[in-house]
Every structure is written in structure tokens, then in C-alpha cells.
Design a protein around this motif. Structure first.
Motif, PDB file in Angstrom:
ATOM      1  N   PRO A  16       0.810  -1.236   0.000  1.00  0.00           N
ATOM      2  CA  PRO A  16       0.000   0.000   0.000  1.00  0.00           C
ATOM      3  C   PRO A  16       0.832   1.270   0.000  1.00  0.00           C
ATOM      4  O   PRO A  16       0.369   2.309  -0.471  1.00  0.00           O
ATOM      5  CB  PRO A  16      -0.829  -0.118   1.294  1.00  0.00           C
ATOM      6  N   LEU A  17       2.059   1.230   0.538  1.00  0.00           N
ATOM      7  CA  LEU A  17       2.890   2.434   0.601  1.00  0.00           C
ATOM      8  C   LEU A  17       3.158   2.988  -0.794  1.00  0.00           C
ATOM      9  O   LEU A  17       3.235   4.208  -0.977  1.00  0.00           O
ATOM     10  CB  LEU A  17       4.208   2.120   1.308  1.00  0.00           C
ATOM     11  N   VAL A  18       3.274   2.124  -1.786  1.00  0.00           N
ATOM     12  CA  VAL A  18       3.523   2.582  -3.150  1.00  0.00           C
ATOM     13  C   VAL A  18       2.320   3.370  -3.668  1.00  0.00           C
ATOM     14  O   VAL A  18       2.465   4.441  -4.280  1.00  0.00           O
ATOM     15  CB  VAL A  18       3.817   1.382  -4.071  1.00  0.00           C
ATOM     16  N   ILE A  19       1.118   2.871  -3.411  1.00  0.00           N
ATOM     17  CA  ILE A  19      -0.088   3.563  -3.861  1.00  0.00           C
ATOM     18  C   ILE A  19      -0.220   4.920  -3.178  1.00  0.00           C
ATOM     19  O   ILE A  19      -0.557   5.929  -3.812  1.00  0.00           O
ATOM     20  CB  ILE A  19      -1.325   2.694  -3.587  1.00  0.00           C
ATOM     21  N   SER A 184      -1.388  -9.292 -13.615  1.00  0.00           N
ATOM     22  CA  SER A 184      -2.189  -9.346 -12.397  1.00  0.00           C
ATOM     23  C   SER A 184      -1.289  -9.167 -11.178  1.00  0.00           C
ATOM     24  O   SER A 184      -0.086  -9.433 -11.221  1.00  0.00           O
ATOM     25  CB  SER A 184      -2.938 -10.680 -12.304  1.00  0.00           C
ATOM     26  N   TYR A 185      -1.879  -8.717 -10.074  1.00  0.00           N
ATOM     27  CA  TYR A 185      -1.102  -8.477  -8.861  1.00  0.00           C
ATOM     28  C   TYR A 185      -1.985  -8.678  -7.645  1.00  0.00           C
ATOM     29  O   TYR A 185      -3.229  -8.677  -7.734  1.00  0.00           O
ATOM     30  CB  TYR A 185      -0.519  -7.060  -8.857  1.00  0.00           C
ATOM     31  N   ASN A 186      -1.347  -8.831  -6.499  1.00  0.00           N
ATOM     32  CA  ASN A 186      -2.026  -8.933  -5.214  1.00  0.00           C
ATOM     33  C   ASN A 186      -1.480  -7.859  -4.282  1.00  0.00           C
ATOM     34  O   ASN A 186      -0.328  -7.447  -4.404  1.00  0.00           O
ATOM     35  CB  ASN A 186      -1.812 -10.314  -4.580  1.00  0.00           C
ATOM     36  N   ILE A 187      -2.330  -7.419  -3.376  1.00  0.00           N
ATOM     37  CA  ILE A 187      -1.912  -6.447  -2.366  1.00  0.00           C
ATOM     38  C   ILE A 187      -1.313  -7.198  -1.189  1.00  0.00           C
ATOM     39  O   ILE A 187      -1.961  -8.063  -0.601  1.00  0.00           O
ATOM     40  CB  ILE A 187      -3.081  -5.565  -1.908  1.00  0.00           C
ATOM     41  N   GLU A 188      -0.081  -6.859  -0.868  1.00  0.00           N
ATOM     42  CA  GLU A 188       0.639  -7.498   0.231  1.00  0.00           C
ATOM     43  C   GLU A 188       0.899  -6.451   1.313  1.00  0.00           C
ATOM     44  O   GLU A 188       1.362  -5.345   1.019  1.00  0.00           O
ATOM     45  CB  GLU A 188       1.949  -8.079  -0.265  1.00  0.00           C
TER      46      GLU A 188
END
Length: 325
Positions: A16-19, A184-188
Motif C-alpha cells: 500500500p505504501l507505493v499507492i 495481475s497483482y495482489n496487495i501485500e
């Protein structure tokens, strides 16, 4: 540019820090362009700004922002942990390589296991001009990723407005071309990130505009301190101007104090200060790790002593019982 899906088989994990960093970067640059009536391409990373969502009109009127994403890759799993901004000259379509290399060097000293995985920008979809930046980063990472944040989303939308692109070489009209493909990606998240995101999510005005969280109170205090510092500097500047014009008598003691303050300013922006600061920061981390290791070793010794005592008593009881037999 990005109609097909990726066939690389990589698994992407986005933190989330990137977003938040991308949202904060876009919000600050958009605010600066509105106040100063000219686009700016710089900005700092980090910070908690979940208000980077704007409508499509604001997106078209605002300059694009660019930055690098960093993280690690273990096998086929790519984990994007953090990001930092890039300086981009839209007139020449080129990156400030010196700035990029300096930031990369600083991050490498603090996070030796992180590497530049790719870059980020804002927009509704990948553009053909984005491939120029993508190719420019291939000397750092031969297969960079492209993280695209869409600020002009509908507030009712449940999916995250983030798309991750990879680049693949496809044959189009008989010619090999490098194009963007969706991945595709997942939130970690880790525990610290979950707490921070939860804190940011509740950062909203209430009770007539006063912020409701401790973070808002802390930021308000910093803002008040900066305003007070600005007013003090302005008063000092006006006093020095009046002294220069001869409106008030010259005070050598005050001038020496002002000169001493001014000589301190370049010290916090020099390369030596940055190196000393990073060294001090790393030493502090090492001391913290050493204290943790010492505490763990002490706990381990106590556990070993208890186990030895318990086995010693057990062996003594076994010896007595065998003697009676």
C-alpha cells in the motif's frame, strides 16, 4: 499498447505504501500547478495522502508525475515495497540520470536488498510516449515494470485504480515491437502497513473542520511551527534590510549571530552531511539489532539452564530408583 495479458508467469505483490506515495506525489504536484499556474515535475515520496483522487478534468489540466518503484524479486515473485520520484523533462522527453543514480545510491545504503524494479506514472491507460521512459530504464533493469495509477476514478468503484504493465516483444505487421501487457497483482501488507493505512483512512475533517486523529494534530502542530518560523525569518529579514538602508543603527553582535545561522544552512544539504547522516542512522540500527540479539541470547541461556536443571533432576531420580531395585 496494452491489449493482451502478460505471459511471463511472474507474481506481483504490491504494498500500500507505493499507492499512497503515487497519490501523494500527484496531489502535491497538482496543487502546486494550480497555485503557481505552471507545471512542476518534482516532489518527495512518502507521506500519507489518500486524497489523490481527482476528476478527469483535473487530470487533463495537471502535469503527469513520474517515479521509480523499488523492491525485491525471489524466484518468480516480485514484491514492490516502496517508490521515489523522478525528475522528468517533458520538453526533451528525458530523465535526470544524475538524480536517479543519486537516489539509487542512497536507497542502496539504507535498503541493500531493494532494487529498482521499474517506474510509475498517472493516467487512464498506457501511452505510446511511456515506452520512451520504459526503454530508458532498461539499462538498470532489463525487464522493468510499469505501475499506472488512474486518479480519475469513480468513487463508487471498488477495485483499486492501479494497473501493472510488463513489456514484451511482439511481432506486429511483420516487425518486432516492444509493447505493454497487463499483469495481475495482489496487495501485500505487513502489520505496520495495516496500522498506517487504517490510520490514514480515518484522517478526515470533522467537528467543523478540525482533524480527528493524532496524526492530524501532529501535522497541524508542524504546520503552525513552520508558519511561526516563517514569520520570525520575515521579521529578521526586514530588520536587516532596514539596517542596510541606514534606517536603524548597525549592530555587529546581531550580524554575527545571523552569519552563524547562515553558515549552518549548507551543512544539511552537502554530500558529507548525507553520508554522515546515513552512517549515524545505520549505527543506530546496528545498536538496536545488537540489543535485540543480546536480549534473545539471554533468554536462550535462561531456557537452556532450565532444561539442564530439569534433566539433571530427572537423571538423579532415575539413579535412586535403580539403586533401590
Amino acid at each position: 499498447m496494452a491489449e493482451s495479458s502478460s505471459s511471463s508467469g511472474l507474481t506481483f505483490k504490491l504494498h500500500p505504501l507505493v499507492i499512497l506515495n503515487i497519490s501523494d506525489h500527484f496531489t502535491r504536484v497538482r496543487s502546486q500547478s494550480q497555485h503557481h499556474n505552471h507545471p512542476t515535475a518534482g516532489g518527495c515520496c512518502g507521506g500519507a495522502a489518500a486524497s489523490g483522487v481527482a476528476n478527469s478534468d483535473a487530470l487533463e489540466a495537471s502535469p503527469r508525475v513520474y517515479g521509480c518503484v523499488i523492491g525485491s524479486q525471489r524466484g518468480r515473485t516480485v514484491e514492490i515495497f516502496n517508490s521515489f520520484e523522478l525528475l522528468y523533462d517533458s520538453s526533451t522527453n528525458s530523465l535526470d540520470r544524475a538524480f536517479l543514480e543519486k537516489k539509487q545510491e542512497l536507497y542502496k545504503k539504507v535498503f541493500p536488498n531493494f532494487y529498482i524494479l521499474g517506474w510509475y506514472s498517472i493516467g487512464t491507460e498506457a501511452q505510446e510516449s511511456d515506452m520512451l521512459i520504459h526503454r530508458a530504464l532498461m539499462d538498470i533493469n532489463e525487464s522493468p515494470v510499469y505501475v499506472l495509477l488512474n486518479p480519475s476514478i469513480n468513487h463508487a468503484q471498488k477495485d483499486l485504480p492501479v494497473t501493472i504493465y510488463e513489456s514484451e516483444l511482439h511481432v506486429i505487421d511483420g516487425l518486432p515491437q516492444l509493447i505493454f501487457v497487463r499483469s495481475s497483482y495482489n496487495i501485500e501488507t505487513v502489520e505496520a502497513e495495516r496500522i498506517s493505512v487504517e490510520h490514514v483512512a480515518h484522517l478526515k475533517p470533522s467537528d467543523g473542520g478540525s482533524a480527528a486523529t493524532q496524526l492530524a494534530a501532529h501535522l497541524t502542530g508542524i504546520h503552525s511551527a513552520i508558519k511561526m518560523l516563517n514569520s520570525r525569518i520575515r521579521v529578521l529579514h526586514q530588520y536587516l534590510l532596514a539596517m542596510q538602508k541606514g534606517e536603524i543603527p548597525c549592530e555587529n553582535a546581531l550580524l554575527r549571530q545571523v552569519s552563524s545561522l547562515l553558515r549552518r544552512l549548507p551543512a544539511i544539504e552537502s554530500e558529507k552531511f548525507q553520508d554522515d547522516f546515513l552512517m549515524e542512522y545505520n549505527d543506530t540500527l546496528l545498536v538496536t539489532y545488537l540489543a535485540m540479539l543480546t536480549s534473545t541470547s539471554s533468554a536462550m541461556n535462561e531456557l537452556v539452564d532450565k532444561i539442564n536443571t530439569a534433566y539433571d533432576r530427572h537423571s538423579r531420580r532415575g539413579g535412586r530408583s535403580s539403586a533401590f531395585i
